[in-house]
Write a protein that holds these residues in place. Structure first.
Motif, PDB file in Angstrom:
ATOM      1  N   VAL A  95       0.847  -1.202   0.000  1.00  0.00           N
ATOM      2  CA  VAL A  95       0.000   0.000   0.000  1.00  0.00           C
ATOM      3  C   VAL A  95       0.880   1.250   0.000  1.00  0.00           C
ATOM      4  O   VAL A  95       0.598   2.223  -0.709  1.00  0.00           O
ATOM      5  CB  VAL A  95      -0.955   0.005   1.216  1.00  0.00           C
ATOM      6  CG1 VAL A  95      -1.825   1.258   1.206  1.00  0.00           C
ATOM      7  CG2 VAL A  95      -1.834  -1.233   1.220  1.00  0.00           C
ATOM      8  N   GLN A  96       1.956   1.199   0.752  1.00  0.00           N
ATOM      9  CA  GLN A  96       2.873   2.353   0.824  1.00  0.00           C
ATOM     10  C   GLN A  96       3.510   2.638  -0.540  1.00  0.00           C
ATOM     11  O   GLN A  96       3.631   3.782  -0.960  1.00  0.00           O
ATOM     12  CB  GLN A  96       3.973   2.062   1.849  1.00  0.00           C
ATOM     13  CG  GLN A  96       3.812   2.718   3.193  1.00  0.00           C
ATOM     14  CD  GLN A  96       4.020   4.215   3.212  1.00  0.00           C
ATOM     15  OE1 GLN A  96       3.708   4.892   4.177  1.00  0.00           O
ATOM     16  NE2 GLN A  96       4.521   4.797   2.151  1.00  0.00           N
ATOM     17  N   VAL A  97       3.941   1.583  -1.214  1.00  0.00           N
ATOM     18  CA  VAL A  97       4.666   1.769  -2.468  1.00  0.00           C
ATOM     19  C   VAL A  97       3.705   1.981  -3.644  1.00  0.00           C
ATOM     20  O   VAL A  97       3.911   2.843  -4.480  1.00  0.00           O
ATOM     21  CB  VAL A  97       5.591   0.559  -2.732  1.00  0.00           C
ATOM     22  CG1 VAL A  97       6.190   0.630  -4.136  1.00  0.00           C
ATOM     23  CG2 VAL A  97       6.710   0.513  -1.690  1.00  0.00           C
ATOM     24  N   TYR A  98       2.628   1.185  -3.678  1.00  0.00           N
ATOM     25  CA  TYR A  98       1.742   1.236  -4.852  1.00  0.00           C
ATOM     26  C   TYR A  98       0.484   2.083  -4.650  1.00  0.00           C
ATOM     27  O   TYR A  98      -0.332   2.184  -5.576  1.00  0.00           O
ATOM     28  CB  TYR A  98       1.317  -0.190  -5.234  1.00  0.00           C
ATOM     29  CG  TYR A  98       2.342  -0.940  -6.034  1.00  0.00           C
ATOM     30  CD1 TYR A  98       2.635  -0.556  -7.353  1.00  0.00           C
ATOM     31  CD2 TYR A  98       3.019  -2.027  -5.507  1.00  0.00           C
ATOM     32  CE1 TYR A  98       3.582  -1.257  -8.097  1.00  0.00           C
ATOM     33  CE2 TYR A  98       3.959  -2.728  -6.249  1.00  0.00           C
ATOM     34  CZ  TYR A  98       4.234  -2.341  -7.545  1.00  0.00           C
ATOM     35  OH  TYR A  98       5.160  -3.024  -8.288  1.00  0.00           O
ATOM     36  N   GLY A  99       0.291   2.646  -3.468  1.00  0.00           N
ATOM     37  CA  GLY A  99      -0.963   3.349  -3.179  1.00  0.00           C
ATOM     38  C   GLY A  99      -1.345   4.378  -4.241  1.00  0.00           C
ATOM     39  O   GLY A  99      -2.444   4.356  -4.795  1.00  0.00           O
ATOM     40  N   THR A 100      -0.430   5.284  -4.544  1.00  0.00           N
ATOM     41  CA  THR A 100      -0.776   6.340  -5.499  1.00  0.00           C
ATOM     42  C   THR A 100      -0.918   5.780  -6.917  1.00  0.00           C
ATOM     43  O   THR A 100      -1.712   6.290  -7.701  1.00  0.00           O
ATOM     44  CB  THR A 100       0.277   7.466  -5.469  1.00  0.00           C
ATOM     45  OG1 THR A 100       1.579   6.887  -5.557  1.00  0.00           O
ATOM     46  CG2 THR A 100       0.185   8.253  -4.165  1.00  0.00           C
ATOM     47  N   THR A 101      -0.170   4.722  -7.230  1.00  0.00           N
ATOM     48  CA  THR A 101      -0.290   4.108  -8.551  1.00  0.00           C
ATOM     49  C   THR A 101      -1.668   3.470  -8.726  1.00  0.00           C
ATOM     50  O   THR A 101      -2.323   3.636  -9.753  1.00  0.00           O
ATOM     51  CB  THR A 101       0.817   3.037  -8.730  1.00  0.00           C
ATOM     52  OG1 THR A 101       2.093   3.673  -8.584  1.00  0.00           O
ATOM     53  CG2 THR A 101       0.724   2.371 -10.099  1.00  0.00           C
ATOM     54  N   TRP A 102      -2.107   2.731  -7.716  1.00  0.00           N
ATOM     55  CA  TRP A 102      -3.438   2.120  -7.790  1.00  0.00           C
ATOM     56  C   TRP A 102      -4.501   3.203  -7.981  1.00  0.00           C
ATOM     57  O   TRP A 102      -5.429   3.037  -8.768  1.00  0.00           O
ATOM     58  CB  TRP A 102      -3.733   1.325  -6.512  1.00  0.00           C
ATOM     59  CG  TRP A 102      -2.904   0.085  -6.368  1.00  0.00           C
ATOM     60  CD1 TRP A 102      -2.300  -0.615  -7.366  1.00  0.00           C
ATOM     61  CD2 TRP A 102      -2.586  -0.622  -5.160  1.00  0.00           C
ATOM     62  NE1 TRP A 102      -1.620  -1.698  -6.845  1.00  0.00           N
ATOM     63  CE2 TRP A 102      -1.790  -1.730  -5.505  1.00  0.00           C
ATOM     64  CE3 TRP A 102      -2.892  -0.427  -3.813  1.00  0.00           C
ATOM     65  CZ2 TRP A 102      -1.304  -2.638  -4.557  1.00  0.00           C
ATOM     66  CZ3 TRP A 102      -2.419  -1.324  -2.858  1.00  0.00           C
ATOM     67  CH2 TRP A 102      -1.623  -2.418  -3.238  1.00  0.00           C
ATOM     68  N   LYS A 103      -4.363   4.278  -7.217  1.00  0.00           N
ATOM     69  CA  LYS A 103      -5.338   5.372  -7.325  1.00  0.00           C
ATOM     70  C   LYS A 103      -5.374   5.910  -8.755  1.00  0.00           C
ATOM     71  O   LYS A 103      -6.449   6.036  -9.355  1.00  0.00           O
ATOM     72  CB  LYS A 103      -4.965   6.486  -6.341  1.00  0.00           C
ATOM     73  CG  LYS A 103      -5.847   7.729  -6.431  1.00  0.00           C
ATOM     74  CD  LYS A 103      -5.460   8.766  -5.375  1.00  0.00           C
ATOM     75  CE  LYS A 103      -6.159  10.086  -5.611  1.00  0.00           C
ATOM     76  NZ  LYS A 103      -7.622  10.061  -5.442  1.00  0.00           N
ATOM     77  N   GLU A 104      -4.238   6.201  -9.309  1.00  0.00           N
ATOM     78  CA  GLU A 104      -4.198   6.767 -10.657  1.00  0.00           C
ATOM     79  C   GLU A 104      -4.815   5.808 -11.681  1.00  0.00           C
ATOM     80  O   GLU A 104      -5.586   6.217 -12.542  1.00  0.00           O
ATOM     81  CB  GLU A 104      -2.745   7.068 -11.050  1.00  0.00           C
ATOM     82  CG  GLU A 104      -2.124   8.244 -10.315  1.00  0.00           C
ATOM     83  CD  GLU A 104      -2.785   9.565 -10.642  1.00  0.00           C
ATOM     84  OE1 GLU A 104      -3.083   9.804 -11.832  1.00  0.00           O
ATOM     85  OE2 GLU A 104      -3.019  10.359  -9.705  1.00  0.00           O
ATOM     86  N   LEU A 105      -4.475   4.535 -11.566  1.00  0.00           N
ATOM     87  CA  LEU A 105      -4.928   3.595 -12.591  1.00  0.00           C
ATOM     88  C   LEU A 105      -6.399   3.231 -12.433  1.00  0.00           C
ATOM     89  O   LEU A 105      -7.090   2.986 -13.430  1.00  0.00           O
ATOM     90  CB  LEU A 105      -4.026   2.362 -12.596  1.00  0.00           C
ATOM     91  CG  LEU A 105      -2.576   2.683 -12.996  1.00  0.00           C
ATOM     92  CD1 LEU A 105      -1.709   1.432 -12.919  1.00  0.00           C
ATOM     93  CD2 LEU A 105      -2.497   3.295 -14.391  1.00  0.00           C
TER      94      LEU A 105
ATOM     95  N   LEU B  42       5.689   7.939 -10.893  1.00  0.00           N
ATOM     96  CA  LEU B  42       5.194   8.541  -9.647  1.00  0.00           C
ATOM     97  C   LEU B  42       6.240   8.484  -8.542  1.00  0.00           C
ATOM     98  O   LEU B  42       5.964   8.806  -7.393  1.00  0.00           O
ATOM     99  CB  LEU B  42       3.907   7.839  -9.205  1.00  0.00           C
ATOM    100  CG  LEU B  42       2.687   8.095 -10.107  1.00  0.00           C
ATOM    101  CD1 LEU B  42       1.538   7.162  -9.728  1.00  0.00           C
ATOM    102  CD2 LEU B  42       2.229   9.551 -10.005  1.00  0.00           C
ATOM    103  N   GLN B  44       8.220   5.745  -7.427  1.00  0.00           N
ATOM    104  CA  GLN B  44       8.303   4.573  -6.556  1.00  0.00           C
ATOM    105  C   GLN B  44       9.136   3.436  -7.154  1.00  0.00           C
ATOM    106  O   GLN B  44       9.414   2.468  -6.459  1.00  0.00           O
ATOM    107  CB  GLN B  44       6.889   4.065  -6.235  1.00  0.00           C
ATOM    108  CG  GLN B  44       6.026   5.093  -5.530  1.00  0.00           C
ATOM    109  CD  GLN B  44       6.606   5.546  -4.210  1.00  0.00           C
ATOM    110  OE1 GLN B  44       7.064   4.729  -3.433  1.00  0.00           O
ATOM    111  NE2 GLN B  44       6.633   6.842  -3.976  1.00  0.00           N
TER     112      GLN B  44
END
Lengths: 149, 149, 149, 149, 149, 149, 149, 149, 149, 149
Positions: A95-105, B42, B44
């Motif tokens: 969640v820490q590493v991919y959190g913003t990526t998941w949100k964007e995608l 982003l 990461q």
């Protein structure tokens, strides 16, 4: 009586009887996911009355504990955050590493909304691999769009 | 120069050019997952030099920024934990609710170890559903056993 | 029954019997590191059944406690972070001071990855020194490369 | 001028010149550990004036920055604790898991005291291994006994 | 048995017998500082076996408690930080206000190092003053220089 | 203008002019403790107008900065607590380890009150010692009794 | 025995006997403020022996509890900060909103110092008001000037 | 433009013009409490347009800043809690020590409700005292009863 | 006796008797909102004596528990913030997302003040909807204007 | 460019032009709730392109800012939690006091699920009342049932 006390009693019984979560779940209800039932036994989901009755019988629980298993628990399984246990921490790290990526995608594919953690299901299995077996987790959650009003 | 400045510049360029992450990722390297490349943009993950060169050209980045994209970043994408953004929070909530269940079931299936978040890959896709489409995420991480010594 | 209760009972027995961790570890299993076994007795690792049986006999533990020692614990030994105890704090301080340096040098030598804390082993010994003996700690952890996909 | 600004300028120069920390450290002072010098360049140790002069020349720093490198910094390299970066987090995790074990074994071997993090040195190297190379870290810190008075 | 339980039992005995810490310390060992012994009785230092025997006799402690007093405790006396108690908070406030000043002046006088909190001793006494008596605290800690390597 | 900006400007001037805090303090006012003046220059105390004028001249400060030095600052010198810097942390550790002991002994000697951190003064000096010189700190603070009403 | 246990016992006795804090305080000592005595009964101040004796008789406390009431407590009445209870939170909010204003105006009127929270007294009363009665609190604390040295 | 920028500009003007808060408040509006106006200038209350116009003229503020002074601010004056500044901390300490006492006594006198921090006013004055002058604060807040429904 | 113990006992009785909160509330007092009464039974509001007597009879509580239900509790129902339970978290999320919007619009409509959480009432009901029923919450709180003085 | 910069620019324009949120919202889109549009302008929701174009024209925003208003923001409007601003805090307090009650009653009425904060809408209005007008908030959120699988 607190739900934690039931969880502790369940773990004690499981330990002394030498059972596995999968075996317990199968006996409680072979038609529901063993993940869901394990989560319930660990105090994060509720059981249906018939399931709780089987759990009580299998694990030697009293009436109060059986009924408590049918109550909707105060969810939250981690004694502290970030979790200190390495097996759980790795999920937190994702969640820490991919959190913003998941949100964007998710936004790019679906729009302004979220993947539900309520209308949600998952499986976990072993993926054989010559370089070392892998844990495979498949999650699906309903996409919920922010309502405009 | 800080990596955050590169991320901001990338987002500015993406916005003004009207690009999507998927389209950007495809141009940068169609053979790697667009999730990985989006995460790199982003801040990461790192890009390979050839990928960074394409990113720089596509998004109008300078030499310093291009090189920074090839550096291994200080990972951690969330401004605070728990994440305040609802789309990201739902993932955090899954860790909160299912954390101990995942731990128990990984141990039961594999032994004393973890699912790696390093030797890890994932896909995210739309799962059509008449009751409302779903977000489907598939993760696999190598099982790593605690070494005894 | 909670793992902490087993740890407390073990410490009580060790105290009253006047044993050392090294002596206990040697009796439980001379072929495994006494560090690993001490960590298990303190609730951070699991013991193998044969080891637990010896531990139970040596320390006067009951069946439930013996079985609990074979379970994979919820790891995390510190009551709070940063640790208030000076002996432990110094290790935490090393992470505070050297954290970014270790990261840079591991990446420079190995690439984009980590030193595993799971496929990991260590020794601790006394290094005689005329200016004052030193604590010598040797750690090795498998290098794990971030998977690209 | 803040030390962080010097660190950022050093990293910018290193990036554009394509240097490694090891190469930089060798040029600054081949007789001191490259770990110590890297830590200084990252703002956690000080350099000696002659070292700082070489660093300034190599990396294109001004007089103010050169002098700042000779000042004892306000130590602490992590933007937040627990560290979000996985490479650094694994070290933190070792303290979480092994903290109490280290304490017990240092006390058992040495008495009531600590391993100094000040009178301390370390090496880091690659340990070739057919199952995957390992990171090997050797630390020695002077044992300091609690003074009785 | 937890060290806190011993501390509580000691305080109960002291209260009912109407003793002072100074008197207790004198009986336990007149040759050691009553500060050190009080700290031990409060769970922050260890006693020597002969001292613990006297403490046990004087305060009516059992064998387990006597032995626990000889163990090196997990140090840290404050239930939370910042400390809510005003008498203790004032010391914390001194660190808040003077922390950076102490650092600068220690470095200026001694070099790159610290004042040890391990090889450390102190006295506390009443300083008569017509404008109101003062608490006088004298601390000395060994200067420890950062090792260069 | 913020007080931190003045502090940074003072440190820059001190660095480039090669001055020590002691020398600066002596020039600003030889009759006041150099600890107090250093603390003021670091933003924790105020200077008297005549002192500030000398400081401004010596360090090349402007009128606004000179006046700011005469204002009572918002005290608190630590960027975060617990302090990450080892030199300052050791003082914090003393509060952690000795906090309850100091409280008990102040109450035993004086009654229900505190050692003032306001009506407070201190000295810091080098204590030569064949086993290694020591930092000696002497603090006196007025005893303040809790008022009964 | 912990002070919290005495507080709980006092509250239990008060509840069953249907007493008010004012009435209890009057019986314990009509010459001292009922605020001070209530604070003592809630574990934040100490009672004088004669007061404690009366409290013990009135509330049915044992010898240990009576003596504990004469001990100087570890102060701090709030289970967490910010306080969740609305009645207490409003006071906390005043500090949040007016904190810097109070600082500025105390300094402007008095100089560089504080309002003591030790040499402090207060009253609380009902202020009749046709638009709704008001709580009136009057506090006075001795002004303490920062000592220059 | 942020309110903090206005506050900083006001403090700069006050400093260079050698004004006091009382004098500024009197010029802005002699009929309102100087506490309220000082709080507004420090960013915690709003000014009326006529007051802001006078403030702007007196302190040399621009149109944007004048208008910002009439906006209701995002309240909260403390950079962190607990406040590190000793003058402000003492108020926080009073909440810590007396919080539960105030709650009990307000409930006893008034019923189930709070002292409003909104319909609230206060004065602060010097109370001459031969043993040292005192800060006297009088607060009144409307009692608000919990509505039953 | 602690209020939490009463809450736990109430929940145990409710569970074993198979009652609902609505049914319990109706029996305790049909003229008051079942939300208010449920909150009281969960330890967040007080009951009137006649209500508590009925509650005690219905749920099998003792005299002490009955009286405790009439006391004004230390409010705050969440074991930690942010709340880990998803059902409660969603409300917290609304404050996170809409907090500044609510502030702006209350100020725009009413002036410089707040919506009281004390002079406050609410209803909660099911809103049938073909796309899925909705939870409808209506809150009204008295507008309280900041007093100018 | 950061969303916060757009929010600040919008507030600056609103202030200088003397507009209200309601008036701005009406001009941007009279068919959507002014709450939703205000939230978007404050950085918590997105605008549709046509809405953003109108907002840009009305408030004098550039192209980049106009496009940013159409992006889905990283939600979370509070600079810290608990919120220090009293107007917002009262909402937080409602969650603190009523959180568990809401949970119990939603579960009792609907089953094991939540009130969605995504498929959610609200209104806020003035409720005239002779004892003082009230803020009336009506929220409806879709009930989402935990999926069993």
């Amino acid at each position: 009586m607190k739900r934690e006390a039931v969880t502790e009693k369940i773990c004690d019984a499981k330990r002394m009887k030498g059972l596995t979560w999968k075996a317990i779940a199968k006996k409680i209800d072979p038609k529901e996911s063993h993940i869901l039932i394990t989560a319930a036994l660990l105090g994060q989901m509720k059981l249906e009355p018939a399931q709780a009755a089987k759990a009580a019988k299998l694990l030697g629980l009293g009436k109060m504990e059986e009924k408590l298993l049918c109550e909707i628990p105060y969810r939250g399984s981690l004694p502290q955050v970030p979790p200190t246990d390495p097996t759980i921490y790795r999920f937190y790290e994702l969640v820490q590493v991919y959190g913003t990526t998941w949100k964007e995608l998710i936004h790019e594919e679906f729009g302004d909304g979220i993947m539900s953690a309520i209308d949600f299901n998952m499986t976990m299995e072993r993926l054989p691999d010559p370089k070392g077996d892998r844990v495979k987790i498949v999650m699906t959650g309903k996409y919920l769009e922010y309502k405009r009003y």
